[in-house]
Design an enzyme around this catalytic site. Structure first.
Site, short mmCIF file in Angstrom:
data_model
loop_
_atom_site.label_atom_id
_atom_site.label_comp_id
_atom_site.label_asym_id
_atom_site.label_seq_id
_atom_site.Cartn_x
_atom_site.Cartn_y
_atom_site.Cartn_z
CD GLN A 282 -3.71 -4.47 6.53
OE1 GLN A 282 -3.54 -3.55 5.74
NE2 GLN A 282 -4.42 -5.54 6.24
CE LYS B 222 -3.93 -2.22 2.17
NZ LYS B 222 -4.55 -2.70 3.40
CG ASP C 248 -10.15 -0.09 4.79
OD1 ASP C 248 -10.06 -0.41 3.59
OD2 ASP C 248 -9.43 -0.57 5.69
#
Ligand code: NAD
Length: 307
Positions: free
Chosen positions: A98, A54, A121
């Site tokens: 994460q 990422k 997200d």
């Protein structure tokens, strides 16, 4: 019939190019590039690989990457304090924590501490609520990327029968919401579904997001259907040598490709779209936070899918 292979790598590259061009325009206009903060707690090997990937791709499209690697024993309060700082930091447009988080941390509490405007997200309850009521919001990356693949493969989805296998908050449920928004007739199947094979056979669009290697067989698929295999499962591959492994999806590719009209491979299907969509969401968040309209690309995509 041999299915058309949906090339997620090529689609992801095209999306990253689109994002990079808009990042350059944004940076020239605002004097600073959009910024994405990624928070990793602990040493989970798969998570470390994802976070590194990422960060690399964030920089490659011209954005700023802020990495926060915390020890597995980090108290929940410290993590919440970091998120509060990132919420207040004007250089940060997107925040990604994460998953999975260590067991002593309440993941829901952490995700809901992220400002909904920076929730790239799309897991914050405000964005989940907006998605389920058909309002504009930051959309979870994997389902959003899967919708982009469907757009490129099928064009209009209106009226199609869609079956989503799996009802997780991060894939199955938001995928079903997006398909509903695209005017599909949507069935969500899960571990308690009776006659799963029969339900799958109804699908013009079959999305598998289960986490069980090659569970969906070719004879569960309606001839000509489009299959989106979200699953990423590492299985032993003795044919490659002792101790070797390979990645497979939730769909048995060899039998499915003989029946489906189009199918995503694993790897190289949905996976590459997830990070590209994260970058797209960061760009969208950077615009929306400043009261600006995101690049035309996204409005055109929305119009095609949901209009
Ligand atoms: P999850 O474990 O949270 O959810 C799995 C879902 O599958 C559950 O809703 C459960 O009801 C359903 N299920 C379990 N057993 C079943 C059965 N026998 N029959 C029917 N349904 C069953 O998983 P998740 O986070 O949604 O991830 C699903 C898969 O997608 C995993 O393989 C994961 O690695 C992969 N994934 C891929 C990406 C990507 O970028 N491609 C992103 C996220 C997840």
């Amino acid at each position: 019939m041999t299915a058309r292979i949906i090339d997620g790598k090529a689609q992801a590259e095209a999306l990253r190019k689109e994002v990079a061009a808009d990042v350059a325009r944004f940076t020239a206009a605002h004097g600073a590039a959009p910024g994405l903060a990624v928070v990793l707690v602990g040493e989970d090997p798969a998570s470390r690989v994802y976070v590194a990937s990422k960060a690399k791709q964030t920089v490659e499209v011209g954005m700023r990457s802020f990495e926060h690697r915390l020890d597995a024993s980090t108290p929940e309060a410290d993590l919440l304090a970091l998120i509060a700082r990132l919420n207040a930091d004007d250089a940060v447009d997107g925040i990604l924590v994460q998953l999975p988080l260590p067991k002593h941390v309440d993941a829901t509490k952490v995700l809901d501490a992220i400002s909904p405007a920076k929730d790239v997200d799309g897991f914050h309850v405000v964005n989940v609520g907006r998605l389920s009521t058909g309002q504009s919001c930051l959309v979870p990356c994997t389902p959003y990327g899967s919708m982009m693949l469907l757009d490129a493969t099928l064009g209009k989805l209106s009226g199609l029968e869609a079956v989503v296998v799996g009802r997780s908050n991060i894939v199955g449920k938001p995928m079903a919401q997006l398909l509903l928004k695209a005017n599909c007739t949507v069935t969500v199947a899960h571990s308690r579904t009776r006659d799963l094979a029969g339900v799958c056979r109804r699908a013009d669009i079959l999305v598998a997001a289960v986490g069980i290697p090659e569970m969906v067989k070719g004879d569960w698929i309606k001839p000509g259907a489009t299959v989106i295999d979200v699953g990423i499962n590492r299985v032993p591959a003795p044919e490659k040598g002792a101790g070797k492994t390979r990645l497979v999806g939730d769909v048995e590719f060899a039998s499915a490709e003989r029946v489906a009209g189009a199918i995503t491979p694993v790897p190289g299907g949905v996976g590459p779209m997830t990070i590209a969509t994260l970058l797209a969401n960061t760009l969208i968040a950077a615009h929306q936070r400043r009261g600006l309209i995101p690049p035309d690309f996204f409005a055109a995509l929305d119009a095609r899918l949901f209009g």
